[in-house]
Scaffold this active site. Structure first.
Site, PDB file in Angstrom:
ATOM      1  N   GLY A  83      40.720  10.726 -11.919  1.00  0.00           N
ATOM      2  CA  GLY A  83      40.170  12.002 -11.467  1.00  0.00           C
ATOM      3  C   GLY A  83      39.111  12.540 -12.405  1.00  0.00           C
ATOM      4  O   GLY A  83      38.217  13.282 -11.996  1.00  0.00           O
ATOM      5  N   ALA A 114       6.234   3.276   3.483  1.00  0.00           N
ATOM      6  CA  ALA A 114       6.337   3.976   2.200  1.00  0.00           C
ATOM      7  C   ALA A 114       5.337   5.132   2.141  1.00  0.00           C
ATOM      8  O   ALA A 114       5.582   6.159   1.505  1.00  0.00           O
ATOM      9  CB  ALA A 114       6.106   3.006   1.047  1.00  0.00           C
TER      10      ALA A 114
END
Ligand code: HXC
Length: 519
Positions: free
Chosen positions: A172, A407
């Site tokens: 965690g 692009a």
């Protein structure tokens, strides 16, 4: 107990709390080259500004003999203070107490400061140094983590969340940083993994060192999990201070404007001759960035990851901006999976926190090949397109050289709501580069040549024709896709003036619950 004794008791309790897990544990921490939680907070915050909460909290577990092992603070130091006079909330996990592992009480302390930071509209800085969920607490510890995760998620896009990861963080302890905006790792002492080397070996049989599994080298270059890698912790803490100088306190504020003595109309003659004559010759786009920003300062994010695109913060005329630039000196500045993900995340952060985006374009296209296709370049490239198209902050784009194909569309083009799009005279805006285009357009004619010299001459002529037609900014400017072709040496001034003209920009999109960015 009389009142004096009561005060004495308070002082003693405070002293005890400040010792964390005790002198031996502090020594152990130092011997590993790591600072304690309190030392880290002292470096991070303005001197004397720290106000601590919940010093007297302890855990509530009796199992595994834990009833006899209680430490004040329970392993996390929490509170608020200031950085350059602005309020921040902070928690620092204390490895000297149960390895900084997270109990129910520990998580409640973190949640308390997160809740208050949200009400106040101030950043949260988490300094992580933890073995993850406290094993003795079982599901209560897992629930504690989930409480923090949910707050990380709700705070995302509302207040900046910054995570320093110092020490071996597992379980965690890495997922909460992963939900925040920035992760900073220290080269010498940080590790991040969902499961450590021992568990990895048990489950998969893979033998791997801590360093190779989750060291800063891995996360700063391969996985991209870490946004910043610093030599040592102190440098990381000072970097957080610097980073915050570009950010607003929350999403309802503008980023902090500062005085700027660096002339906004500073001309940089070198820029007029910076682009090499040969279109395939690389140059370092950071040379351009340093010439156009205030005092040549640039805080690069993800410097070691996806180096074919450069992202980071600077000020221009005193105004914070996020800069995104293709990097011709690495993989020719091509867009690939990692570069797309890196830039998309950066752009979304800027957009969430009202930071204008300046884009410098020199991109030959998307990287072709099975490696990229199998990895999902379609979806990852779409992320970048989505991020640009969705962003409503001021967007100023300068096309330096190549801007080809998909692009071109992606890199903050006019049609993706680019507000002001400039190009240098060296710009080449086209569907693809000359050699690729001629191979497709003239493939049959080329195949018919038997004499190699004649063939080469034919190709050269056709490429030249193509270059003259498309490899310039004027074809795009003719259609208004480029607002102006500018002299490179005036770039700083033109960008600042553009940004100032856009300062009051409003461009709300249609109402929706949230968009569905291609994840
Ligand atoms: C309780 C812990 C602990 C933990 C460490 N300690 N991790 N106590 N719960 N999770 C204690 C140790 O018992 C030890 O106590 C002290 O902290 C220091 O730990 P060492 O192992 O001596 O330190 P070091 O050799 O530096 O190794 C650090 C470490 C290792 C790599 C973090 O302790 C480790 O692997 N811990 C477990 C990591 C892990 O798998 N966590 C996942 C938990 S599951 P004493 O008293 O001897 O000083 C999880 C799920 C969350 O987090 C779900 C989110 C999605």
């Amino acid at each position: 107990m009389d009142s004096q004794e009561k005060v004495k008791q308070l002082i003693e309790l405070r002293e005890k709390a400040r010792l964390g897990g005790g002198l031996q544990k502090i020594e152990d921490q130092h011997s590993k080259g790591r600072l304690t939680a309190r030392e880290r907070i002292n470096i991070l915050l303005d001197e004397g500004s720290f106000e601590e909460f919940d010093m007297f909290v302890t855990h509530r577990t009796e199992d595994f003999g834990m009833g006899k092992k209680k430490f004040l603070t329970d392993g996390v130091v929490t509170g608020h203070g200031t950085i350059d006079g602005r309020v921040v909330y902070v928690f620092a996990q204390d490895f000297t107490i149960f390895g900084g592992s997270l109990s129910e009480a520990f998580s409640q302390k973190i949640c308390k400061i997160m809740d208050q930071a949200m009400k106040v509209g101030a950043p949260v800085i988490g300094i992580n140094d933890s073995g993850g969920a406290r094993i003795q607490e079982g599901v209560r510890s897992l629930a504690g983590y989930a409480e923090i995760f949910e707050r990380n998620i709700l705070a995302s896009g509302v207040i900046p969340q910054i995570s320093a990861v110092f020490g071996p963080c597992a379980g965690g302890a890495v997922y909460s940083p992963a939900l925040t905006d920035f992760i900073i790792m220290s080269e010498k002492s940080s590790y991040m993994f969902v499961t450590g080397p021992k568990v990895t070996k048990t489950v998969t049989g893979e033998e791997i060192s801590t360093e190779n599994l989750g060291g800063s080298g891995v996360h700063g270059t391969k996985s991209g999990v870490a946004h910043f890698v610093v030599d040592e912790e102190e440098q990381g803490l000072l970097l957080i201070r610097k980073l915050l100088s570009y950010l607003p306190q929350n999403n309802m504020e503008e980023p902090p404007l500062t005085e700027c003595d660096d002339p906004i109309d500073r001309k940089e003659d070198d820029l007029n001759k910076l682009i090499p004559e040969n279109p395939n010759q690389p140059y370092d786009v950071k040379d351009i960035i340093f010439k156009i920003t205030d005092y040549s300062e640039f805080l690069e994010v993800h410097a070691g990851y996806a180096r074919n695109i450069v992202v980071g913060y600077a000020k221009m005329g005193g105004m914070p901006v996020g800069i995104v630039a293709n990097q011709p000196s690495f993989l020719a500045g091509v867009l690939d999976i990692d570069a797309s993900r890196k830039a998309a995340r950066f752009i979304r952060f800027c957009d969430a926190f009202n930071i204008p985006i300046v884009t410098l374009v020199d991109v030959p296209g998307f990287l072709p090949g099975s490696g990229q296709e199998y990895g999902g370049i379609i979806i990852h490239g779409a992320k970048l397109m989505f991020a640009y198209g969705e962003a409503t902050v001021p967007k100023v784009t300068v096309t330096l050289r190549k801007s080809y194909g998909g692009a071109h569309c992606v890199m903050s083009s006019k049609q993706l709501r680019g507000d002001i799009n400039y190009a240098w005279p060296s710009a080449e805006i086209a569907v693809m580069g000359p050699s690729g285009a001629i191979e497709i357009l003239e493939g049959k004619a080329i195949a018919e040549f038997t004499d190699p010299d004649e063939k080469a001459a034919f190709i050269a002529e056709k490429e030249n024709e193509y270059r003259n037609k498309f490899a310039n900014p004027y074809e795009a400017a003719k259609f208004g896709f480029i607002d102006d072709v500018i002299e490179p040496r005036n770039t700083r001034f033109r960008i600042i003036r553009a940004l100032r003209s856009l300062a009051t920009k409003k461009d709300p999109g249609p109402m929706k619950k949230h968009a569905n960015i291609p994840l």
